[in-house]
Design an enzyme around this catalytic site. Structure first.
Site, PDB file in Angstrom:
ATOM      1  N   PRO A  10      96.302 -53.200  24.122  1.00  0.00           N
ATOM      2  CA  PRO A  10      95.080 -53.994  24.153  1.00  0.00           C
ATOM      3  C   PRO A  10      93.792 -53.198  24.008  1.00  0.00           C
ATOM      4  O   PRO A  10      93.611 -52.168  24.661  1.00  0.00           O
ATOM      5  CB  PRO A  10      95.129 -54.670  25.533  1.00  0.00           C
ATOM      6  CG  PRO A  10      96.576 -54.754  25.840  1.00  0.00           C
ATOM      7  CD  PRO A  10      97.213 -53.538  25.212  1.00  0.00           C
ATOM      8  N   ASN A  11      92.955 -53.724  23.143  1.00  0.00           N
ATOM      9  CA  ASN A  11      91.581 -53.244  22.919  1.00  0.00           C
ATOM     10  C   ASN A  11      91.490 -51.954  22.118  1.00  0.00           C
ATOM     11  O   ASN A  11      90.387 -51.531  21.762  1.00  0.00           O
ATOM     12  CB  ASN A  11      90.806 -53.098  24.237  1.00  0.00           C
ATOM     13  CG  ASN A  11      90.601 -54.440  24.895  1.00  0.00           C
ATOM     14  OD1 ASN A  11      90.166 -55.379  24.235  1.00  0.00           O
ATOM     15  ND2 ASN A  11      90.958 -54.556  26.159  1.00  0.00           N
ATOM     16  N   ARG A  18      82.937 -49.430  20.069  1.00  0.00           N
ATOM     17  CA  ARG A  18      82.094 -49.412  21.266  1.00  0.00           C
ATOM     18  C   ARG A  18      82.604 -48.335  22.226  1.00  0.00           C
ATOM     19  O   ARG A  18      83.656 -47.755  21.991  1.00  0.00           O
ATOM     20  CB  ARG A  18      81.988 -50.796  21.932  1.00  0.00           C
ATOM     21  CG  ARG A  18      83.294 -51.415  22.331  1.00  0.00           C
ATOM     22  CD  ARG A  18      83.080 -52.812  22.915  1.00  0.00           C
ATOM     23  NE  ARG A  18      84.355 -53.424  23.227  1.00  0.00           N
ATOM     24  CZ  ARG A  18      84.937 -53.418  24.428  1.00  0.00           C
ATOM     25  NH1 ARG A  18      84.359 -52.841  25.440  1.00  0.00           N
ATOM     26  NH2 ARG A  18      86.104 -53.989  24.609  1.00  0.00           N
ATOM     27  N   TYR A  23      85.635 -43.003  24.282  1.00  0.00           N
ATOM     28  CA  TYR A  23      86.765 -43.002  23.339  1.00  0.00           C
ATOM     29  C   TYR A  23      86.448 -42.359  21.987  1.00  0.00           C
ATOM     30  O   TYR A  23      87.329 -42.292  21.123  1.00  0.00           O
ATOM     31  CB  TYR A  23      87.249 -44.448  23.132  1.00  0.00           C
ATOM     32  CG  TYR A  23      87.709 -45.106  24.421  1.00  0.00           C
ATOM     33  CD1 TYR A  23      88.848 -44.661  25.073  1.00  0.00           C
ATOM     34  CD2 TYR A  23      86.990 -46.160  24.995  1.00  0.00           C
ATOM     35  CE1 TYR A  23      89.265 -45.237  26.262  1.00  0.00           C
ATOM     36  CE2 TYR A  23      87.402 -46.756  26.181  1.00  0.00           C
ATOM     37  CZ  TYR A  23      88.534 -46.288  26.808  1.00  0.00           C
ATOM     38  OH  TYR A  23      88.949 -46.857  27.979  1.00  0.00           O
ATOM     39  N   ASN A  74     100.265 -45.668  23.553  1.00  0.00           N
ATOM     40  CA  ASN A  74      99.066 -45.833  24.376  1.00  0.00           C
ATOM     41  C   ASN A  74      98.998 -47.327  24.678  1.00  0.00           C
ATOM     42  O   ASN A  74      98.566 -48.127  23.840  1.00  0.00           O
ATOM     43  CB  ASN A  74      97.804 -45.373  23.648  1.00  0.00           C
ATOM     44  CG  ASN A  74      96.578 -45.467  24.548  1.00  0.00           C
ATOM     45  OD1 ASN A  74      96.622 -46.103  25.602  1.00  0.00           O
ATOM     46  ND2 ASN A  74      95.479 -44.850  24.135  1.00  0.00           N
ATOM     47  N   ALA A  77      95.303 -50.786  28.998  1.00  0.00           N
ATOM     48  CA  ALA A  77      95.287 -51.212  30.400  1.00  0.00           C
ATOM     49  C   ALA A  77      96.656 -51.701  30.884  1.00  0.00           C
ATOM     50  O   ALA A  77      96.922 -51.705  32.097  1.00  0.00           O
ATOM     51  CB  ALA A  77      94.239 -52.306  30.591  1.00  0.00           C
ATOM     52  N   GLU A  98     103.706 -40.953  26.428  1.00  0.00           N
ATOM     53  CA  GLU A  98     102.549 -41.802  26.749  1.00  0.00           C
ATOM     54  C   GLU A  98     101.271 -41.008  26.484  1.00  0.00           C
ATOM     55  O   GLU A  98     101.150 -39.857  26.923  1.00  0.00           O
ATOM     56  CB  GLU A  98     102.640 -42.198  28.226  1.00  0.00           C
ATOM     57  CG  GLU A  98     101.447 -42.986  28.710  1.00  0.00           C
ATOM     58  CD  GLU A  98     101.706 -43.645  30.058  1.00  0.00           C
ATOM     59  OE1 GLU A  98     102.807 -44.205  30.262  1.00  0.00           O
ATOM     60  OE2 GLU A  98     100.799 -43.587  30.909  1.00  0.00           O
ATOM     61  N   HIS A 100      96.954 -41.104  26.553  1.00  0.00           N
ATOM     62  CA  HIS A 100      95.663 -41.724  26.877  1.00  0.00           C
ATOM     63  C   HIS A 100      94.563 -40.855  26.302  1.00  0.00           C
ATOM     64  O   HIS A 100      94.584 -39.622  26.465  1.00  0.00           O
ATOM     65  CB  HIS A 100      95.480 -41.878  28.392  1.00  0.00           C
ATOM     66  CG  HIS A 100      96.519 -42.783  28.964  1.00  0.00           C
ATOM     67  ND1 HIS A 100      96.511 -44.136  28.730  1.00  0.00           N
ATOM     68  CD2 HIS A 100      97.633 -42.509  29.670  1.00  0.00           C
ATOM     69  CE1 HIS A 100      97.573 -44.667  29.294  1.00  0.00           C
ATOM     70  NE2 HIS A 100      98.277 -43.707  29.868  1.00  0.00           N
ATOM     71  N   ARG A 107      88.929 -41.236  36.157  1.00  0.00           N
ATOM     72  CA  ARG A 107      88.313 -42.557  36.074  1.00  0.00           C
ATOM     73  C   ARG A 107      88.620 -43.371  37.343  1.00  0.00           C
ATOM     74  O   ARG A 107      88.994 -42.809  38.366  1.00  0.00           O
ATOM     75  CB  ARG A 107      88.786 -43.230  34.782  1.00  0.00           C
ATOM     76  CG  ARG A 107      88.406 -42.388  33.541  1.00  0.00           C
ATOM     77  CD  ARG A 107      88.751 -43.072  32.254  1.00  0.00           C
ATOM     78  NE  ARG A 107      87.973 -44.300  32.094  1.00  0.00           N
ATOM     79  CZ  ARG A 107      88.222 -45.190  31.127  1.00  0.00           C
ATOM     80  NH1 ARG A 107      89.204 -44.982  30.266  1.00  0.00           N
ATOM     81  NH2 ARG A 107      87.492 -46.277  31.024  1.00  0.00           N
TER      82      ARG A 107
END
Ligand code: CA2
Length: 142
Positions: A10-11, A18, A23, A74, A77, A98, A100, A107
């Site tokens: 997601p995203n 943005r 990122y 990845n 969330a 995995e 990120h 964070r």
């Protein structure tokens, strides 16, 4: 040639559009292009992005049936919430790394737990997009 699937959750389709301070400025299409160029002749890379948990789970099952060599994931969330994704990874019996982009441990506390990490052979977090390259390199030599 090893088939390696790069899955983004997601995203991540918003990459480069943005939050560049977290990122970066490269888009997912830029990343795909760079990975294809880097591993040309070494790996057959398959790319998939979805904002939907079930679609990612279906894709992991398909990739397992298609007997790809490995996964780079990845999960965005969903990393922190999805027992279903973890179960899909465990059921796939495929080596997965995995990734990120950000360092999830620098964070918010809710990002410090990964439900999917125990179903993966390794986790790379905080290397930016270089994490995807490192994951493919590792999977190619393992
Ligand atoms: O650092 C990562 O790669 C994350 O997997 C990214 C997820 C976040 O929920 C994880 O905790 C860590 C968020 C993906 C959102 O990606 C965006 C990219 C550009 C603009 C907005 C969102």
């Amino acid at each position: 040639m090893k088939k390696i699937a790069i899955l983004n959750g997601p995203n991540l389709d918003r990459l480069g559009k943005r939050e560049p301070e977290i990122y970066g400025r490269a888009t997912l299409a830029d990343l795909e292009k760079k990975l294809r160029a880097e591993f040309k002749g070494e790996a057959e890379l398959l790319f998939f992005q979805s904002n939907h948990e079930g679609e990612l789970i279906d894709k992991i099952g398909e990739l397992a049936d298609a007997k790809v060599a490995a996964l780079v994931l990845n999960a965005g969330a969903l990393t922190h919430t999805s027992v279903a994704l973890r179960d899909a990874l465990l059921g796939a019996h495929l080596p997965a790394v995995e990734v990120h982009i950000s360092n999830i441990y620098k964070r918010e506390a809710f990002r410090h737990t990964s439900l999917t990490a125990p179903a993966c052979v390794a986790v790379i977090t905080g290397l930016g997009l270089e994490g995807y390259f490192a994951a493919v390199r590792f999977l190619l030599q393992s």
